[in-house]
Design an enzyme around this catalytic site. Structure first.
Site, short mmCIF file in Angstrom:
data_model
loop_
_atom_site.label_atom_id
_atom_site.label_comp_id
_atom_site.label_asym_id
_atom_site.label_seq_id
_atom_site.Cartn_x
_atom_site.Cartn_y
_atom_site.Cartn_z
N PRO A 2 -20.42 23.28 35.54
CG PRO A 2 -21.09 25.80 34.73
CD PRO A 2 -19.90 25.04 34.80
CD GLU A 3 -21.66 17.40 36.80
OE1 GLU A 3 -21.64 16.68 36.07
OE2 GLU A 3 -20.53 16.73 36.78
NE ARG A 109 -10.11 27.94 34.80
CZ ARG A 109 -10.19 27.12 34.98
NH1 ARG A 109 -11.04 26.17 36.17
NH2 ARG A 109 -9.17 26.23 34.21
NE ARG A 150 -17.15 1.06 22.91
CZ ARG A 150 -17.89 2.16 23.00
NH1 ARG A 150 -19.08 2.82 22.05
NH2 ARG A 150 -17.16 3.42 22.86
#
Ligand SMILES: [Zn+2]
Length: 268
Positions: A2-3, A109, A150
């Site tokens: 799931p996002e 899970r 970065r």
């Protein structure tokens, strides 16, 4: 897995059932998921009224009139079942409302989690304190400041929850494709002008997925509906070797141990 759009759709689905209702009964059917469930979960939730549902990053929040928020994470395989006709082996946590409706957190899970946090302390809660801004709210200028200096790749930096919270692999790939940015480009080297294409692309891929999930919410009136899973189509994700809409061929590379799908022709 799931996002963010699935979590948002799940929250909206739960809202229809829980908001304004009194929690008549909760049942924790095991003591832990990824980590232990709060021991006083049942005591604190039972009898309370659900006043608000919300999402932070990939966490769902169920707020009660007692000032508590149930914070859930769906992990790898979690989803809420609506009014299940029978309780299954993987239904680990059940909420029943005063209307007799039931939602069951099903997680085969068990990488998901359930926590209870005081609502007024959510922003300083350990798991939330370090999170970056929400991807649906971030601006290009804000992202530019967070990427400054970065040298890691833009792909990996967008997956870093401290820079931007809740953006997963699929939507990072799709947004970089739409913005024409090569996934290996150093984050700090992406110009503000290009971030001004990337940020709306992030908003759009998420909003489109949420809208697709929202359209499936109608089905959850039926018993055993599963909140948060819906079919989506992607421009590059999972399309290794297939032609892209811009005339190139989608490639798969591995970054940080995870697949990146992109088009070398369209993304620089
Ligand atoms: Zn292309």
């Amino acid at each position: 897995m799931p996002e963010l759009p699935e979590v948002e759709t799940t929250v909206r689905g739960l809202e229809r059932i829980l908001k304004g209702r009194r929690i008549a009964r909760v049942e924790a059917r095991r003591p832990d998921l990824r980590r232990a469930l709060p021991v006083d979960l049942g005591q604190r939730l039972t009898g309370s009224i659900v006043v608000d549902l919300d999402r932070r990053a990939k966490y769902g929040l169920v707020g009660t009139d007692r000032g508590d928020s149930l914070v859930f994470h769906l992990g790898m395989s979690g989803h809420w079942r609506v009014d299940p006709t029978e309780v299954g082996k993987h239904d680990h946590f059940i909420i029943e409302t005063d209307e007799g409706r039931r939602v069951a957190l099903n997680d085969p899970r068990r990488f998901g989690s359930l926590d209870l946090v005081r609502t007024d302390q959510l922003s300083s809660w350990a798991l939330f304190a370090a999170l970056g801004p929400e991807p649906l709210a971030i601006t290009a200028e804000e992202l530019k400041a967070r990427l400054a200096g970065r040298s890691a790749s833009i792909k990996l930096l967008l997956l870093d929850q401290r820079i931007i919270a809740g953006l997963g692999n699929i939507y990072v790939c799709e947004a970089l494709f739409r913005a024409g940015i090569h996934p290996r480009r150093a984050g700090g080297s992406v110009s503000l002008g290009r971030l001004k294409r990337l940020v709306p692309a992030i908003h759009d891929v998420l909003a489109e997925a949420i809208a697709a999930g929202g359209s499936t919410l109608r089905d959850f009136a039926s018993p055993d509906g599963e909140l948060g899973y819906f079919s989506k189509s992607f421009a590059v994700y999972g399309r290794d070797g297939q032609p892209c809409a811009g005339g190139g061929t989608v490639r798969r590379i591995v970054q940080g141990g995870r697949s990146t799908f992109y088009c070398p022709h369209c993304q620089r």
